[in-house]
Design a protein around this motif. Structure first.
Motif: not given
Lengths: 291, 401
Positions: B236-241, B269-274, B309-314
């Motif tokens: 399960k992945v969470i993407l924070l952009m 599951s795959m969720e994206i937040y900003y 799993k938490l992935i930050f993109v910034g």
């Protein structure tokens, strides 16, 4: 110029541009798969049908879905059926051949006559799918271990592969293909295409419809631009609905045939309105953020 | 044959391989170019170029190699502007045709090019309908919509295809990408992020061979099929952009990652937040970061357990106060009771599998102006947003921090 070059000239219901015709003939002459890319609705799938028709060959279509495996195209060994048959014993199960069912590629290979094989929307499948087919498309044969048989193409099929560019295709696969990008037809080419489909259409209606159509396509921020097939539907609707040509550009009747997304519908309606009042077409759609 | 053309293509950045070059040679030996440059243009393009994004580079290389038209006489935008106001296409009549036939017989391409360059230098205004200047209509060899049996078409649409200058049109300019990273490469890197498990819901449609054999044996040889669920990825992945303004230059890169992640259907599951620069007590659901479309970070932490799993993109670039101080938040009129760094630490603590992907090149991370990058790097393992970086990040994500 050899005799088998320049064979395909298009058919009466499919208008083909000069460079596309060249690409088709190069692919045929070199026996390499032809990879077609382009916007949806530019007639990629229809081309295969047109080639088959023009050359008088049978067309075999392999529709690719997200679950399609390369193996499915070659053959399927129906082990479960065979196991069940052993239980009831009314068949000779030692003959494995009867449980081997050839896929579309196998079908094309074993055909007595040359066929046109369309592998439609290859980008829908898994990432590795094209790589799994490299050998088969290259040497045009595959081995069935269960029967230790090798299926070799009796006549190399003409392979047409279409892609909507949803996924990038792997380089080794691309190296083996002839590539053609079908660009969106210009207005005069489009006019020919429509006339092929609806020869009796009034010229004024056609011109107005084309004007409106290219205006819509030129608008920014559309989620899905209308394509040829949608234009054809629209023209038919306009003509069947008895719409007067003067109203087409102004009012855009039956817009639902052209635009399939709610947001696009709203965008276009708002801009048609603005066009009338002479306001700027691009107001208030972007939110500007600070650094 | 044309071996220099091969190297020229490579220099222009068209990825041609020996295999394709040999195919072209085969085609030529079969006489497929029909001794015509136009046919050769299409033939070589279909065989050598495999993406419309490279068509423009191909056009450039082609015109350099075969015509040399682009180097000396750059057709300026001004000239093209003159041509936009065009006359209607020229009507041919017999008299005119006779005159032009004479010109054709005395045509020399080099001569023509030279004259064209001279004209470009001399011409100061629009001309239409004549026979000398660059313009539309008329019988000048330069311009478009006119007629000259061996002229150079400049802009406009071809009406009487007499000039073999298709390459010079550079029709495919807008497709040009110049992208070093592809969506595909990202996808391939993301694929490595998987953990298989069969303990999931779903139809049992896979034959469990081992159990089937033993069950059939227990059944005195009468076949008994046992089905099982196919193994699936449980990741399960969470993407924070970061969608703040300073991310602007990296928009394209992030967009590619975003596309790749979205296309990857393999995750459970795959969720994206900003967020804007740093995460505080709210996470946004859309890149516009509007209050009305947001979720409380506390709520988010409650509803997502630690196996995500938490992935930050910034770019992790901001004023230090945004990280370290109460009310340091950049957005006007908003407050934060706790410093941004506290929130980041909380997230890192809650999700033990975490990484931060930074589009800023790694060489800049240690510079003194990148103080905030160094602060964040202490909280999250940071990787460059490149294919290599993503691969390392994926490896890191598999183990707890």
């Amino acid at each position: 110029m050899t005799t088998n070059f320049s064979r395909f000239e298009g058919t009466e219901d499919y208008i083909v541009s000069e460079d596309l015709r060249n690409s088709v003939n190069v692919a045929v002459a070199l026996s390499k798969p032809l990879l077609l890319k382009g916007e949806p609705g530019t007639g990629k799938t229809l081309l295969a049908q047109s080639i088959a028709k023009a050359l008088g060959l049978q067309l075999i279509i392999w529709n690719i879905k997200s679950t399609t495996k390369a193996q499915d195209g070659l053959y399927v060994y129906d082990t479960v059926q065979r196991l069940y048959d052993t239980q009831f014993g009314n068949k000779d199960v030692s003959d494995i051949k009867q449980y081997i069912k050839l896929g579309k590629l196998g079908e094309a290979f074993t055909s007595e006559q040359q066929v046109v094989l369309l592998i439609d929307e290859i980008d829908k499948a898994d990432l590795e799918f094209p790589n799994d087919l490299l050998w088969e498309l290259d040497v045009m044969n595959f081995h069935i271990p269960e029967t230790s048989e090798t299926i070799t193409a009796k006549n190399r099929p003409i392979v047409i592969i279409t892609s909507n560019a949803e996924k990038e295709l792997p380089d080794p696969f691309l190296r083996r293909c002839i590539f053609h990008y079908i660009s969106f037809p210009e207005a005069d080419m489009m006019e020919q295409i429509i006339k092929v489909h609806y020869p009796d259409l009034e010229n004024t209606l056609l011109n107005e419809a084309l004007k409106a159509f290219y205006w819509i396509r030129s608008q920014h921020n559309l989620h899905k631009k209308p394509s040829t097939s949608e234009l054809l539907d629209w023209v038919q609707a306009l003509s069947a609905g008895g719409i007067s040509p003067d109203h087409i550009y102004q009012e855009l009747p039956f817009l639902g045939t052209l635009l399939k997304k709610n947001q696009d519908f709203d965008t276009i309606l708002r801009r048609v309105h603005n066009r009338g009042t002479g306001e700027n077409q691009q107001t208030g759609t972007r939110i500007f953020r600070n650094w | 044959m044309f071996i220099n053309f091969f190297y020229l293509l490579k220099r222009e950045g068209v990825p041609v391989s020996i295999t394709e070059w040999m195919t072209l040679m085969e085609a030529l030996s079969k006489g497929m170019a029909a001794s015509s440059l136009t046919s050769f243009y299409y033939l070589a393009r279909a065989i050598l170029v495999k993406s419309e994004t490279n068509f423009d580079k191909y056009d450039l290389a082609f015109s350099k190699y075969f015509q040399g038209i682009e180097t000396p006489a750059q057709i300026s935008d001004q000239v093209l502007n003159w041509l936009e106001n065009s006359l209607p296409p020229l009507d041919m009549n017999i008299d005119l045709e006779e005159r032009l036939k004479y010109q054709l017989e005395n045509l020399d391409l080099n001569e023509l090019k030279k004259t064209f360059e001279e004209r470009l230098k001399e011409q100061k205004a629009e001309h239409h309908g004549g026979s000398k200047w660059v313009g539309t209509g008329g019988t000048s060899p330069f311009g478009h919509s006119g007629y000259h049996p061996g002229g150079i078409r400049v802009g406009g649409a071809s009406l009487r295809r007499s000039a073999v200058k298709v390459a010079g049109e550079r029709k495919y300019y807008e497709f040009r990408g110049d992208e070093t990273l592809g969506v595909r490469q990202f996808e391939v890197a993301l694929r490595k992020l998987r953990q298989f498990t069969t303990r999931l819901e779903g139809p049992k449609d896979l034959l469990d061979l081992d159990t089937t054999i033993s069950e059939t044996c227990n059944n005195a040889g009468k076949l008994k099929l046992v089905w099982t669920r196919p193994s699936k990825n449980s990741v399960k992945v969470i993407l924070l952009m970061d969608s703040g303004g300073s991310m602007g230059p990296y928009y394209r890169l992030c967009n590619q990652l975003f596309t790749a992640v979205n296309k990857t259907t393999q995750f459970k599951s795959m969720e994206i937040y900003y967020f804007h620069n740093c995460v505080y007590d709210q996470l946004y659901l859309t890149p516009t970061c509007r209050q009305s479309e947001s979720i409380k970070t506390e709520e988010f932490l409650r509803t997502h357990n630690s196996d995500h799993k938490l992935i930050f993109v910034g770019d992790a670039t901001m004023a230090p106060s945004e990280l370290t101080e109460v009310n340091g938040i950049i957005d006007w009129g908003m407050t934060n009771d706790e410093p941004g760094l506290t929130w980041l630490e909380r997230l890192a603590h809650h999700f033990p599998h975490n990484v931060w992907l930074n589009p800023v090149a790694e060489t800049y991370w240690e510079s003194s102006s990148s103080y905030t990058i160094q602060l964040i790097k202490k909280v999250f393992p940071m990787f460059e947003l490149t294919v290599d970086g993503l691969e390392q990040a994926v490896k890191k994500l598999k183990v707890r921090q």
